[in-house]
Design a protein around this motif. Structure first.
Motif, PDB file in Angstrom:
ATOM      1  N   ARG A   1      71.418  87.223  63.133  1.00 21.44           N
ATOM      2  CA  ARG A   1      69.834  87.263  63.111  1.00 21.44           C
ATOM      3  C   ARG A   1      69.506  88.311  62.183  1.00 21.44           C
ATOM      4  NH1 ARG A   1      67.012  84.421  67.047  1.00 21.44           N
ATOM      5  NH2 ARG A   1      68.182  83.566  68.597  1.00 21.44           N
TER       6      ARG A   1
ATOM      7  N   THR B   1      72.298  81.667  62.170  1.00 22.50           N
ATOM      8  CA  THR B   1      72.574  80.280  61.358  1.00 22.50           C
ATOM      9  C   THR B   1      74.085  79.970  61.724  1.00 22.50           C
ATOM     10  OG1 THR B   1      70.837  80.779  59.688  1.00 22.50           O
ATOM     11  CG2 THR B   1      72.610  78.725  59.354  1.00 22.50           C
TER      12      THR B   1
ATOM     13  N   ARG C   1      75.916  83.291  60.403  1.00 22.35           N
ATOM     14  CA  ARG C   1      75.053  84.549  60.021  1.00 22.35           C
ATOM     15  C   ARG C   1      74.419  84.869  61.353  1.00 22.35           C
ATOM     16  NH1 ARG C   1      76.144  86.593  54.931  1.00 22.35           N
ATOM     17  NH2 ARG C   1      76.550  84.782  53.602  1.00 22.35           N
TER      18      ARG C   1
END
Length: 267
Positions: A168, A142, A166
């Protein structure tokens, strides 16, 4: 009070996170923001501005090499004053650096628009940016921020982070792009200030208490070998140590410049 050369101008931010790298002048146009302006306006120095207080042998060697090359390619014109000749050589030596900075800015802007808005990378930049996207897609889960101003009020600095994500696996991570020339067939040289910069951004973006579970990396994008991308990964333990070092450099910067942005009313 005098202005140290390393703080004379640079990137500065208002206390609420607005970049204020230049100021208007009465005659029109703008000039670089200086330390005396920062004192008057209560501005925060950038991460890169703070790092100017320490020596950078690799960068200084590169600068001297560019000037030496320019001198080797040129000669003093008949009747030209020595001071004018020296100035011309200096300008020629850093002309290529200015071109590289412009390309680097274009690369940063294209990657920012891609990660934030999924804007297609322009064809002329695809050979530089495409490999970066391919590489990071393996890691990025993300995207949290791209080219975002970060303010660290506790330690008195600010800066613009290239990419916060972020992964995975759900871990916080910070990436910092370095667009610069490489030497074909030779390994990339990484400098101490690179990890210091990443650590400063990571601690500010996610909180220094979270550094023990964070990751960071520099992504080097070659501007003269399109398609060449190198990665320098920094595990959590290295980021923790680097940020401790950076906070000491912050203290040194404040002492050398006689200015603490956390106390803007000082003279």
């Amino acid at each position: 009070m005098g202005t140290p050369p390393h703080a004379a101008s640079g990137h500065w931010y208002t206390v609420d996170g607005r970049p204020l790298h230049t100021l208007p002048v009465a005659a029109g146009g703008h000039r670089p923001t200086r330390l005396e302006d920062a004192r008057a306006l209560g501005l925060y120095p950038s991460v890169t501005g703070i790092l100017k207080v320490i020596a950078k042998p690799g960068l200084e060697h590169w600068k001297m090499k560019q000037v030496a090359l320019a001198a080797a390619r040129g000669s003093q014109n008949p009747g030209e004053h020595e001071a004018d000749f020296v100035q011309r050589i200096l300008e020629a030596g850093f002309a290529a650096a200015g071109t590289a900075r412009n390309l680097g800015s274009d690369i940063h802007r294209a990657l920012e628009r891609f990660w934030l808005d999924q804007v297609e990378i322009p064809d002329e930049l695809q050979r530089y940016c495409g490999p970066v996207v391919t590489l990071l897609r393996r890691t990025v889960g993300t995207v949290l921020a791209a080219e975002r101003v970060l303010m660290n009020h506790q330690h008195g600095f600010a800066g613009t982070v290239d990419l916060c994500v972020r992964t995975r696996r759900g871990n916080p991570a910070v990436f910092d792009y370095k667009a610069r020339k490489t030497e074909p067939g030779k390994s990339v040289v990484w400098y101490d200030e690179h990890i210091l910069q990443v650590a400063a951004y990571a601690a500010t973006a996610f909180g220094e208490e979270n550094l023990p579970k964070m990751h960071g990396a520099n992504i080097l994008i070659s501007t003269n070998e399109p398609g060449r991308v190198e990665v320098k990964h920094y595990p959590p333990v290295e980021l923790v140590q680097a940020f401790e070092t950076f906070t000491l450099i912050c203290e040194l910067w404040r002492r050398v410049n006689h200015y603490d942005p956390r106390q803007p009313t000082q003279s």
